[in-house]
Design an enzyme around this catalytic site. Structure first.
Site, PDB file in Angstrom:
ATOM      1  CB  ALA A 169      -0.832  -0.047   1.428  1.00 51.95           C
ATOM      2  N   GLY A 227      -0.451  -4.871   0.137  1.00 51.21           N
ATOM      3  CA  GLY A 227      -1.416  -5.128  -0.904  1.00 51.21           C
ATOM      4  C   GLY A 227      -0.970  -5.253  -1.770  1.00 51.21           C
ATOM      5  CD  GLU A 281      -4.102  -8.049   1.111  1.00 56.88           C
ATOM      6  OE1 GLU A 281      -3.709  -6.635   1.001  1.00 56.88           O
ATOM      7  OE2 GLU A 281      -5.252  -8.229   1.870  1.00 56.88           O
ATOM      8  CD  GLU A 298      -0.457  -6.750   5.113  1.00 59.27           C
ATOM      9  OE1 GLU A 298       0.296  -7.616   5.010  1.00 59.27           O
ATOM     10  OE2 GLU A 298      -0.842  -5.768   4.485  1.00 59.27           O
TER      11      GLU A 298
END
Ligand SMILES: NC(=O)c1ccc[n+]([C@@H]2O[C@H](COP(=O)([O-])OP(=O)(O)OC[C@H]3O[C@@H](n4cnc5c(N)ncnc54)[C@H](O)[C@@H]3O)[C@@H](O)[C@H]2O)c1
Length: 717
Positions: free
Chosen positions: A80, A119, A122, A142
């Site tokens: 992210a 992210g 993901e 995370e």
């Protein structure tokens, strides 16, 4: 949109753009989506928006039968965009991008290289297929930011690898390499080619062999087994999180993975969003994110001329093959540096080398080190009983006895032995490094490199900048510190530097607590309940009580209890007795009734009526005075940032990461509260004027401000 073969994946590529970060191309029946968002292809808003548009475009293109998603530059999406944390969220959110990839009627092949983390990983999990180049690494880190993978990572990963393995991966936060990922079923193929080429090769197979593309969310085979025996999952979760008491993120990761086999996919995802938002708003994740930025900030050193390059360091010499010298040599060897370890006599040297061998043998037995790696490291360490063996070194680290005259003599000689430009460093714990530098003709090459014990394990490295330390020496010290896996923090020159100077304030309060009514085990239990892995008195017993005793004598600051214990020859583990008692060959602290009796006698002698002390008061008394000293260290410019002080405590003193370090914690408590309590302590102990709140602390509290805001205002951010 332009047709044709895909160009090379570079950060200056010319593919037609959805926006400044995302472009598409069509190569026969394969559509290509390329992200080029240097430096790490973070998934900021422009990237997310571009991805959805690119996908729509290629899905609408009749020629396209399969789509490759790849990134330019050094890595697939590395995560992210952390700078967006705490700001208003903008659509499309990452979950929406991933959902679009997953429901794409045309199969999407993610082509991974570099580090696909958080992210980024993901996104790959949302694709129908994943291929990786051999050096690709991937994972969900995370937990290190006090979160879990909130965009479906904890729902999709268990569907690929099973909930038990997924749990291990998310709780460790560590990435897996391509070979492991292939074996686990995360990757469909490992292809040794440029990522775009690898993606296209696999897409060709998808089309030609009509590979079945079941969205990860719809796969159930790895979950079914767990549903029949959910208790096994709970046992594993308990085993993996047992020691992580007090932390919110591990439990949240477990709960989320559990939802993968107890709730329908969309319901689990909705609950994930709620739970992750709660973590994100909580103090623990805030503290961990603070530390993430703190490490990046610490690398910036104020007051240096621009463009100072670190000097090249190849060969390293370490003088003194004792506890610290051995550990320091191991740190360098582990990172691949040849080290010559030098002691005054062959006997001392042999003892030092034997201790290193012994340490490695223990790691080998435990399985944390392979024989090949052990051999590689030992081959890098040579020994000598003559300082002239340092003549080819680019960096010399001195770790002999804590004796100023001895150190001055050694550095004067080293300067003559080594060539100009060699960085000369001392590992002194508390001596004045300017006094040592005074004997040097080239003091600009002299710096403090304060390692912490055990030096091959502890992450903190205080880089001590003396009055005449030059920019090149500082920059080289910081750079070499990072290369050997440490967290280097610059400290000015003062008694105890940043960390030990603050510890001294805690130690004074520990002694006071013992005088006022607490017993050693209660003091230690209080700080352990706060999250420290060990209590201060058990640590003192481990390091040896004579170190602090000699420092107190030098400073003229007696501690009634600690000194009385030392006077009886109880110097900690090495003498079998200290604050605690130890059985031979066992490091477990056992109650030491004679010390407890001695403590009671000292209280009586000092005319103090012992009283029960609440745990909360003990914690405040041990932590607030050291926070106060931290404020003084900032006032004096010994540390240039509040967050540097936090890093020192997190990486050198076992301060619990999830509270962010002493000054971050102080901000959380409220500086007004800290000032009030310090004033009460100062009134209670007038003999210790350092308990009075520091001017900076008082000022910030008066303005309702924080250390974080103070730091921001000074950096102009
Ligand atoms: N022990 C700790 O926790 C710790 C932590 C940080 C810094 N330090 C500092 O590191 C330094 C070393 O501490 P230590 O605990 O490793 O001590 P130590 O007593 O274990 O080792 C000192 C070594 O220096 C050698 N030595 C003495 N004179 C020498 C000379 N003239 N030439 C070459 N070698 C010589 C000794 O033989 C011995 O092997 C001290 O300055 C200490 O303050 C110690």
């Amino acid at each position: 949109m332009v047709e044709g073969a895909a160009g090379p994946a570079t950060n200056t590529g010319v593919m037609p753009a959805m926006n400044e970060t995302i472009s598409t191309e069509v190569d026969a029946d394969i559509g290509l989506i390329l992200c080029d968002n240097p430096p790490v292809n973070a998934l900021g808003h422009a990237v997310r928006d571009g991805l959805v548009k690119a996908l729509d475009t290629l899905v609408a293109d009749e020629r396209v039968k399969a789509i490759v998603l790849a990134c330019a530059g050094r890595t697939f999406f590395a995560g992210a965009d952390i700078t967006e944390f705490g700001k208003p969220r903008r659509e499309p959110f990452l979950v929406q991008v991933i959902a679009a990839l997953e429901r794409s009627p045309k199969p999407v092949v993610a082509a991974l290289h570099g580090t696909a983390l958080g992210g980024g990983f993901e996104v790959a999990l949302g694709c129908a297929f994943r291929v990786g180049v051999p050096k690709a690494r991937m994972g969900l880190p995370e937990i290190n930011l006090g979160l879990f993978a909130g965009a479906g990572g904890t729902q999709r990963l268990p569907r690929l690898v099973g909930p038990a393995k997924a749990l291990e991966l998310v709780l460790s936060g560590k990435p897996v390499d391509a070979a492991q990922a292939l074996a686990l079923g995360i990757l469909d193929a490992v292809i040794d080619a440029e990522p775009l080429v690898a993606g296209r090769l696999f897409a060709r197979r998808v089309i030609d062999e009509k590979l079945s593309a079941i969205p990860v969310r719809d796969r159930d085979d790895k979950l079914a087994a767990v549903r029949t025996d959910p208790a096994a999952f709970d046992v594993l979760a308990e085993k993996l999180t047992g020691k992580l008491e007090g932390q919110a993120a591990p439990a949240a990761n477990v709960a989320s993975i559990r939802r993968s086999f107890t709730l329908p996919f969309d319901a689990a995802l909705a609950e994930d969003a709620r739970a992750n938002a709660e973590l994100m708003a909580g103090s623990q994740s805030r503290a961990l994110r603070h530390l993430f930025f703190a490490e990046r900030e610490a690398a910036k050193i104020p007051g240096l001329p621009a463009n100072v390059e670190p000097r090249k360091v190849g060969q390293v010499a370490v003088i003194g093959a004792g506890t610290m010298g051995g550990g320091i040599a191991m740190s360098f060897a582990e990172a691949g540096f040849p080290v010559v370890l030098i002691d005054a006599t062959q006997e001392a040297l042999d003892r030092g080398i034997d201790r290193i061998r012994g340490n490695y043998a223990t790691s080998l037995k435990r399985g944390s080190l392979s024989q090949a790696e052990l051999d590689r490291r030992l081959a890098l360490i040579s020994g000598a009983a003559d300082r002239h063996a340092a003549k080819d070194a680019d960096l010399v680290v001195e770790a002999v006895f804590e004796d100023e005259a001895l150190k001055r003599e050694i550095f004067a000689e080293l300067e003559a032995i080594c060539r100009p430009g060699t960085i000369l460093a001392t590992n002194t714990s508390a001596l004045d490094i300017d006094a040592i530098a005074a004997v040097l003709a080239r003091p600009e090459d002299f710096v403090g490199l304060h390692f912490f014990s055990p030096a091959n394990v502890m992450k903190l490295l205080e880089v001590v900048r003396g009055a005449s330390t030059g920019a090149a020496a500082i920059v080289t010290a910081m750079s070499i510190g990072r290369k050997i896996g440490k967290v280097p923090v610059v400290s000015g020159n003062c008694d105890g530097f940043i960390g030990n100077r603050m510890v001294a304030k805690r130690s004074a309060q520990v002694d006071l607590l013992l005088q006022k009514g607490a017993l050693p085990s209660e003091v230690d239990a209080a700080l352990k309940s706060f999250g420290f892995p060990m209590g201060p008195l058990a640590i003192n017993d481990m390091s040896g009580l004579d170190i602090g005793w000699s420092i107190r004598k030098r400073r003229g600051t007696p501690f009634p209890v600690a000194d009385a214990i030392c006077e009886r020859g109880w110097l900690g583990q090495k003498t079998g007795r200290g604050y605690y008692r130890y059985e031979a060959g066992d490091r477990t602290p056992l109650p030491h009734p004679e010390v407890e009796q001695l403590i009671v006698e000292i209280s009586a002698r000092l005319g103090i009526e012992r009283r029960p002390i609440e745990r909360a008061e003990m914690i405040e008394r041990m932590l607030y005075p050291l926070i106060n000293e931290g404020a003084r260290i900032l006032e004096e410019g010994i540390a240039s940032r509040a967050s540097d002080i936090d890093l020192v405590w997190i990486n050198g003193y076992g301060w619990p990461r999830w509270t962010g370090g002493p000054l971050c914690y102080a901000d959380e408590i409220g500086l007004g509260t800290i000032v009030d309590r310090l004033q009460a302590f100062a009134a209670d102990t007038p003999s210790d004027p350092t308990l009075k709140p520091a001017a900076l602390l008082r000022d910030l509290a008066g303005q309702g401000s924080t250390f974080a805001e103070w730091q921001k205002s000074r950096s102009g951010a």
